[in-house]
Design a protein around this motif. Structure first.
Motif, PDB file in Angstrom:
ATOM      1  N   ARG A   1       0.933  -1.131  -0.039  1.00 16.87           N
ATOM      2  CA  ARG A   1      -0.013   0.160  -0.036  1.00 16.87           C
ATOM      3  C   ARG A   1       1.071   1.216  -0.214  1.00 16.87           C
ATOM      4  O   ARG A   1       1.680   1.522   0.843  1.00 16.87           O
TER       5      ARG A   1
ATOM      6  N   SER B   1      -3.658   4.631 -13.503  1.00  8.14           N
ATOM      7  CA  SER B   1      -2.499   3.869 -13.911  1.00  8.14           C
ATOM      8  C   SER B   1      -1.585   4.626 -14.922  1.00  8.14           C
ATOM      9  O   SER B   1      -0.615   4.424 -15.323  1.00  8.14           O
TER      10      SER B   1
ATOM     11  N   ILE C   1      -1.794   0.581 -10.733  1.00 10.85           N
ATOM     12  CA  ILE C   1      -2.331   0.935  -9.325  1.00 10.85           C
ATOM     13  C   ILE C   1      -3.743   0.641  -9.124  1.00 10.85           C
ATOM     14  O   ILE C   1      -4.418   0.581 -10.261  1.00 10.85           O
ATOM     15  N   ASN C   2      -4.171   0.410  -8.168  1.00 11.60           N
ATOM     16  CA  ASN C   2      -5.762   0.155  -7.848  1.00 11.60           C
ATOM     17  C   ASN C   2      -6.042   0.574  -6.473  1.00 11.60           C
ATOM     18  O   ASN C   2      -5.095   1.110  -5.545  1.00 11.60           O
ATOM     19  N   GLN C   3      -7.120   0.596  -5.914  1.00 10.02           N
ATOM     20  CA  GLN C   3      -7.610   0.789  -4.540  1.00 10.02           C
ATOM     21  C   GLN C   3      -7.117   2.108  -4.106  1.00 10.02           C
ATOM     22  O   GLN C   3      -6.585   2.172  -3.109  1.00 10.02           O
ATOM     23  N   VAL C   4      -7.527   3.117  -4.922  1.00 15.06           N
ATOM     24  CA  VAL C   4      -7.166   4.581  -4.403  1.00 15.06           C
ATOM     25  C   VAL C   4      -7.889   5.007  -3.541  1.00 15.06           C
ATOM     26  O   VAL C   4      -9.045   4.784  -3.346  1.00 15.06           O
TER      27      VAL C   4
ATOM     28  N   SER D   1      -2.983   7.186  -1.029  1.00 16.03           N
ATOM     29  CA  SER D   1      -2.642   6.072  -0.931  1.00 16.03           C
ATOM     30  C   SER D   1      -3.245   5.105  -1.902  1.00 16.03           C
ATOM     31  O   SER D   1      -4.426   5.246  -2.391  1.00 16.03           O
ATOM     32  N   PHE D   2      -2.647   3.938  -2.231  1.00 17.10           N
ATOM     33  CA  PHE D   2      -3.185   3.148  -3.183  1.00 17.10           C
ATOM     34  C   PHE D   2      -2.221   1.745  -2.984  1.00 17.10           C
ATOM     35  O   PHE D   2      -1.059   1.548  -2.666  1.00 17.10           O
ATOM     36  N   GLU D   3      -2.840   0.687  -3.987  1.00 20.07           N
ATOM     37  CA  GLU D   3      -1.979  -0.532  -3.919  1.00 20.07           C
ATOM     38  C   GLU D   3      -1.542  -0.712  -5.374  1.00 20.07           C
ATOM     39  O   GLU D   3      -2.234  -0.319  -6.346  1.00 20.07           O
TER      40      GLU D   3
ATOM     41  N   ASP E   1      -1.426  -2.783  -8.544  1.00 20.79           N
ATOM     42  CA  ASP E   1      -2.308  -3.390  -9.275  1.00 20.79           C
ATOM     43  C   ASP E   1      -2.182  -4.888  -9.280  1.00 20.79           C
ATOM     44  O   ASP E   1      -2.901  -5.724  -9.477  1.00 20.79           O
TER      45      ASP E   1
ATOM     46  N   ARG F   1     -11.194  -3.790  -5.352  1.00 18.13           N
ATOM     47  CA  ARG F   1     -10.516  -3.478  -6.802  1.00 18.13           C
ATOM     48  C   ARG F   1     -11.146  -2.864  -7.685  1.00 18.13           C
ATOM     49  O   ARG F   1     -12.641  -3.374  -7.607  1.00 18.13           O
TER      50      ARG F   1
ATOM     51  N   PRO G   1     -12.066   5.929  -6.913  1.00 17.68           N
ATOM     52  CA  PRO G   1     -11.016   6.238  -5.521  1.00 17.68           C
ATOM     53  C   PRO G   1     -12.171   6.586  -4.266  1.00 17.68           C
ATOM     54  O   PRO G   1     -12.949   7.141  -4.669  1.00 17.68           O
TER      55      PRO G   1
END
Length: 709
Positions: free
Chosen positions: A87, A103, A126-129, A139-141, A143, A551, A555
C-alpha cells in the motif's frame, strides 16, 4: 517613504499571495517515511547477506506512547525489503483531484530482480486508491503482486491534477533530483539514495513529466522454505512407524481393515489438567462410495522443528543464511489405502491439508472414498496448532477384537496459559510478535509436509510386508481452506508433487480476516493494540471502518477518523506475513517456477460469494499465478437459489457431505480432483458437465464480495 522602503513593503505584502498561488506538489522530506513517497530504500541499510543486498530500517516511534507500533517496527526491521503487495503513500502540500490518479498518471516500473535482472521494464499499474482529506495523503495498492527481491521505482507524474485542474508540480522533489543542498550532501546515505533514484528515473523513458518518485526493493518471500526443503532432501529419515497401536495384549500395528472398524473415538486433549473431550471420527463418510477404501492406518515420523517458543521462525540472512532446526516433532500420519491389489510401485497418493479449526480427523475423511475410487491413496497430518493437545488419542473400536489406542498427534498448546487448548491455539505468534500472526505456523506446517513427502520418497510400508504401499513418483496435493493456503506454498516449493488442487484458498490472511466471516478477529486485534485503533462506537468494542475500496472501484475520499491508521496497520501485517501468504507463492506454480521446479498442473477451486475466504482473496491468488484458465467456480448462488438447504456460506462445498442438499456438489468437486490426479494432472473436467453449478474455467474473476443476502 523612500523607493527602497516602498519596494520592500510591496514584496512583504505580496508574499502571502505568492504562497497561495504556488502549485500543489508531492511532499519530499526524506527524514521520515511519512514525509515523502513510501516505500523507499531511503529507509533501508546495506546488508550483503540478503538477496536484496538491503535490510529494512524504519525509525522507531515513541515506544512509550505507541508500544504496539514499536513492536511491529522491530519485526519489520528484520526483513530484507518491502511488501510485495504494497500500500503505497504519497503526501501532498495541498488538495488534489483523486479522479486524476490512475495507472496512466501514477505507476511502478520494475528495475529487475536483484539477483537475475528478471522483469526489468515491466510496468505495473495501481488500484484501490484512497485520498485522505485531513492529512492530504494519497494511498493506493499496486495493481498486481510484485516480484520478490526486485527493485521498483514508483512514478508520480503531472497528469495528477489539483482541485483547480492544474497539473501538480515537482516542488521539493524537483530540487532533490537536480542537486543536493549542502546539508543533504553531507549525508552519505542520502546522497547514495539520490544517485540510485536518479539512475532509476533514466529507465522511465519519455512521457508525462515526473514530479515525484521513490525507489524501493521488495522482500524475499520464498527463501526460507526453499532452503529448508533442500535440508530435508539431504537426509534419509527413518521410515514411518506404524507399530504405534496399543491393545490389551500389547503393542500392535495401527493398520485396520475398514470393514473391521466399527467406530473410532477421538479423545481430544482440550485442557492442561489434563482435560479431554470425546467425539467420533466421521467413519460413515467412507461409505459415499462403498467398498473402495480398504485400510486406514496410523504411523508416526519425526519432522524438524524451526519454530521457537514464540511461534516464530527466527530470521536469517536470505542470501547467506540457513534456517536452523530447533528440535524435532513426532507427528502422526493418517493413511487411507484403496481396496484391491496394490499396484507394483504402490498406490498413487494425495496429501490432503485440512482447514482452519479442523483436523486430520475431519476433512480428509470426506475425500478419501472418492480418491480411492480412482485408485488414489490419501495421507495427512494435523497442521500446527490443530488437533488438540499432544496427549490426545484415538480409540479404534474393532468388530473382530478389542479396541486399539493410537496417538492422535494433536499439535495445540495452551499458549495463553488459561488451562484450555483451543481449536487453533499455537498456530499464531502473540504478544510483541503478534504482527507475525500465523505466518510461521503455516510455514512450519509446510515444513512438516515437505518431510512427509520425503517419507513417501524413502518408502511407506503400511502393512509391514517390506514393500512400499505408496508410489514415490506419483504424489499429489489438495487442501481445503487453510489447507489450500499452506498447500499453495507447498506446491510451489516441492518439485516432487506432480499436480495440485487448492480449494477455497486465498490471501493475504489479513484480507481474508477483514473482508469475511473472521472480521471480528481483526477487530479484536485492533482493539488489543496500544493504543486501540477501534474507530466506531459499538457495544461490541471491536467494530471498525478502514475505508479501503475493493479493486477496480472509484477512488475513495476518506474523512473517517482513524481509518488511515488502520490501513497502515493492515498493510504492515500483510508485509510481515507475506512469506506465509499463498499469493506470494502463486507465480511459482506455473508462471515463474522456483529453481529445481517445473510448471505444475493445478486447479484452483473456489465458490462465488464465499463468506470465509472472500472472492477478492481467491482472485488475488488466481491473478498472481496467472491461473484464470485453471479455475473452477462453484456457483453457490445458483445452488442456493435452487435449494436453500445448500446454505449461503459456500466455503465448505468440497467437504459438506453431512447436508443432503450439498453432498452432490461436494462429490462432484471431489470427482474433479480425483480425475485430475488419476490422469497425473492431464484431465480437467467440469464437475457438473454442462450443468450450471460449476464454471470450468470461471467465466469471470469476481472482485466483489458477492455474499448471498
Amino acid at each position: 517613504m523612500t523607493f527602497k522602503r516602498i519596494l520592500t513593503t510591496s514584496v512583504v505584502l505580496a508574499a502571502p499571495a505568492f504562497a497561495l498561488a504556488a502549485g500543489v506538489s508531492p511532499r519530499f522530506d526524506l527524514a521520515s517515511p511519512a514525509g515523502s513517497p513510501f516505500p523507499s530504500d531511503r529507509f533501508t541499510v546495506a546488508d550483503f547477506g540478503q538477496k536484496t543486498l538491503r535490510r529494512v530500517k524504519l525509525p522507531l516511534p515513541d515506544c512509550t506512547q505507541l508500544p504496539s507500533d514499536c513492536a511491529d517496527v522491530h519485526v519489520i526491521n528484520t526483513l530484507d525489503g518491502f511488501n510485495v503487495q504494497p500500500r503505497l503513500t504519497v503526501p501532498f502540500t495541498g488538495a488534489i483531484d483523486p479522479a486524476t490518479v490512475t495507472s496512466q498518471t501514477v505507476w511502478l516500473l520494475n528495475l529487475g530482480d536483484t539477483l537475475t535482472g528478471h522483469g526489468f521494464g515491466q510496468k505495473v499499474g495501481i488500484n484501490q486508491v484512497v485520498w485522505d482529506v485531513a492529512t492530504q495523503v494519497l494511498s493506493f495498492e499496486s495493481d498486481e503482486q510484485l516480484q520478490e527481491h526486485t527493485r521498483y521505482v514508483l512514478v508520480v507524474t503531472n497528469g495528477v491534477r489539483d482541485t483547480s485542474g492544474a497539473p501538480i508540480e515537482s516542488g521539493a522533489f524537483g530540487k532533490f533530483e537536480a542537486a543536493l543542498d549542502a546539508a543533504q550532501a553531507r549525508n552519505a546515505d542520502l546522497a547514495a539514495y539520490r544517485k540510485l533514484l536518479v539512475d532509476a528515473l533514466r529507465s522511465c523513458g519519455t512521457g508525462p513529466r515526473i514530479v515525484a518518485a521513490s525507489l524501493f526493493t521488495t522482500q524475499s518471500t520464498t527463501s526460507d522454505l526453499e532452503k529448508i526443503r533442500r535440508q530435508i532432501q539431504r537426509t534419509k529419515p527413518a521410515p514411518v512407524d506404524f507399530q504405534v497401536g496399543q491393545s490389551a495384549a500389547g503393542p500392535v500395528r495401527a493398520n485396520f481393515a475398514v470393514a473391521d472398524v466399527a467406530a473410532i473415538q477421538w479423545v481430544r486433549q482440550t485442557g492442561t489438567a489434563p482435560a479431554f473431550t470425546t467425539s467420533f471420527v466421521p467413519t460413515p463418510a467412507l461409505a459415499v462410495v462403498p467398498g473402495v477404501v480398504g485400510q486406514v492406518a496410523y504411523g508416526t515420523f519425526r519432522s524438524p522443528n524451526y519454530l521457537n517458543a514464540d511461534i516464530v521462525l527466527p530470521a536469517t540472512p536470505t542470501l547467506t543464511g540457513e534456517p536452523q532446526p530447533l528440535g524435532a516433532n513426532t507427528l502422526t500420519a493418517q493413511v487411507f489405502l484403496p481396496a484391491g491389489p496394490r499396484p507394483a510401485a504402490g498406490w498413487p497418493v494425495a496429501i490432503f491439508g485440512h482447514g482452519f479449526s479442523d483436523s486430520v480427523y475431519g476433512g480428509p475423511w470426506t475425500l478419501a472414498a472418492v480418491l480411492a475410487s480412482k485408485g488414489i491413496a490419501s495421507i495427512g497430518i494435523n497442521a500446527v496448532g490443530h488437533g488438540g493437545g499432544p496427549l490426545g488419542t484415538l480409540n479404534v473400536v474393532r468388530n473382530s477384537a478389542g479396541p486399539v489406542s493410537v496417538p492422535a498427534g494433536g499439535r495445540g498448546i495452551d499458549q495463553d496459559h488459561n488451562g484450555t487448548i483451543d481449536a487453533t491455539e499455537g498456530l499464531s505468534a502473540v504478544g510483541v510478535n503478534s504482527i507475525v500472526s500465523n505466518r510461521d505456523g503455516l510455514r512450519q506446517t509446510v515444513v512438516d509436509l515437505l518431510q512427509l513427502v520425503r517419507q513417501v520418497q524413502v518408502g511407506v510400508d503400511v502393512d509391514g510386508d517390506g514393500a512400499p504401499d505408496l508410489d514415490a513418483n506419483r504424489i499429489y496435493y489438495t487442501g481445503q481452506s487453510l489447507g489450500g493456503i499452506y498447500g499453495t506454498a507447498l506446491l510451489a516449493i516441492e518439485p516432487a508433487l506432480k499436480a495440485g488442487v487448492p480449494n477455497v484458498a486465498g490471501g493475504s490472511l489479513t484480507e481474508v480476516s477483514r473482508l469475511g466471516l473472521f472480521r471480528p478477529l481483526a477487530g479484536a486485534y485492533l482493539a488489543g493494540r496500544k493504543p486501540s485503533l477501534i474507530n466506531l462506537p459499538d457495544p461490541s468494542g471491536i467494530a471498525f471502518f478502514e475505508n479501503i475500496p475493493l479493486r477496480n472501484l472509484a477512488p475513495v475520499v476518506n474523512q473517517v477518523p482513524g481509518a488511515i491508521a488502520i490501513q497502515q496497520v493492515f498493510d504492515r501485517n500483510e508485509w510481515v506475513q507475506q512469506s506465509g501468504n499463498p499469493v506470494a507463492y502463486a507465480a511459482a506454480l506455473r508462471k515463474r517456477p522456483l529453481a529445481g521446479n517445473a510448471a505444475k498442473p493445478v486447479i484452483v477451486q473456489f465458490a462465488l460469494g464465499d463468506v470465509v475466504v472472500p472472492n477478492p482473496a481467491n482472485t488475488a491468488l488466481v491473478r498472481a499465478g496467472g491461473l484464470a484458465d485453471r479455475t473452477t467456480m462453484f456457483r453457490n448462488d445458483l445452488a442456493y437459489g435452487a435449494n436453500p438447504a445448500v446454505g449461503k456460506a459456500g466455503h465448505t462445498f468440497l467437504t459438506n457431505l453431512a447436508v443432503p442438499a450439498a453432498a452432490p456438489f461436494a462429490l462432484a468437486a471431489q470427482a474433479q480432483i480425483a480425475t485430475f490426479f488419476a490422469s497425473n494432472g492431464a484431465t480437467f473436467i467440469d464437475p457438473d458437465g454442462a450443468g450450471p453449478f460449476f464454471e470450468t474455467p470461471a467465466s469471470t474473476l469476481p472482485e466483489g464480495l458477492n455474499f448471498i443476502p
